[in-house]
Design an enzyme around this catalytic site. Sequence first.
Site: not given
Lengths: 221, 221
Positions: B134, B176
Amino acid sequence: MATTSALPEIQMRILDFINRYVEERGMPPTIREIQQGAGLSSTSMVSYHLRALEKANLLSRYERCSRGVILQHTARPQSADVIAVPIVGQIVASKPVPTPDADALAAPDNVIHVARSLVGSTKGLYALEVRGDSMIDALINDGDIVIMRKVESPTDIKNGDLAAVFLLDRNESTLKRVYREADGRRLKLKPENPTMKPFYVDARQAMILGRVECVIRRVAQ
Amino acid sequence: MATTSALPEIQMRILDFINRYVEERGMPPTIREIQQGAGLSSTSMVSYHLRALEKANLLSRYERCSRGVILQHTARPQSADVIAVPIVGQIVASKPVPTPDADALAAPDNVIHVARSLVGSTKGLYALEVRGDSMIDALINDGDIVIMRKVESPTDIKNGDLAAVFLLDRNESTLKRVYREADGRRLKLKPENPTMKPFYVDARQAMILGRVECVIRRVAQ
DNA sequence: CTTGACGTAGAACGGATGTTCGGCTATCAT
DNA sequence: ATGATAGCCGAACATCCGTTCTACGTCAAG
């Protein structure tokens, strides 16, 4: 006799855990930490085995004292050391991956330090800095450090090893997992990114330049 | 200034006492033992001076940990440049990224050693193992080790830091680069993969769980 | 004088920690 | 069977320990 009675496996684990703990944290563990770390089911079990180990003269304790478990021997032969790996060049897609020659290794103006436990033997180790986004499909970013091990002969590379490969026909370098086909004439090159398909190249058109041992990404701060 | 400020005599005594104590007993003293041994009048005084000594980089502490005072030069006698980072859990997309609690840190049955030069301070460091694909868009693979630093408050995260973020509305975790928008209501989340577009989320729907300091990939051999 | 930084005291809180105790199971010689 | 012994488990307890909070005092700068 001193040596005959084999130490129960659980007590071995306890000793080992305490050893590691002291090594890593600079102080002995608590009873409950031993319980968890050595996989005991209750603190009373720890108490129980600690008593046995104390009787066996393998450790000593300060009674009613937190972290009062002291190993009898402080010896710790395992050398958890730092290795300075020379960064001998950069990987760019358009050129062959550099391999360290005598000069480069002699003057490592730039090194990266890694824990020995990460790489095992120091033999043939060198590091490369990745330039550009060309290794994205190997999940390697611009700026990443790749720690490589020199490949003396093609047989050093086993099926499934991640290797730096220079493709003569395309004149480009790439990092892929390498599998030899049964007939020995083709190589399967498999990208690290599982969403990408493997592909095949003529074995004579591929130069294997080194094996990747480890990738280190220092996130900019 | 680094060297000029003379250490208060009382802090000298504390350092000296800890030194002797560790030497003699093989473990660090408690706050109250320091209090008596170094002639302090209360435990809060010890706390106070210990904080100062920690700031001066003369010792390090495990917070809320009995006997958690470690002299800097005693901490790792042989391997002063290696840090053992506890691997406290795994990252999976479908769950919040684990943050270390006392239990996890107390039982470091699994650690990764990194060179200190790679991460700087040890404060708040922990490691996570990535499970599943993921995090591919952060160029992080299944099995990679991510070295994180605890985020005490959201202000610890600066614009452009790579962070573990849990998105409440989607119920998933991600890594992120985080940028705060000018109005403070939205966050820009930018994937590491330069071929992917950044996107925006409501700041209230995003929990920042830690900052990524370093990614380590041990290539299977 | 006021203010703020620094050092000091004392006490209290909540959680961590070593210890202990009663009960449980299995093995084995009696 | 019977009892003894060793190993094991869970819970409870009293204390220990790190932390924090309030209050006080000192001293130099503004």
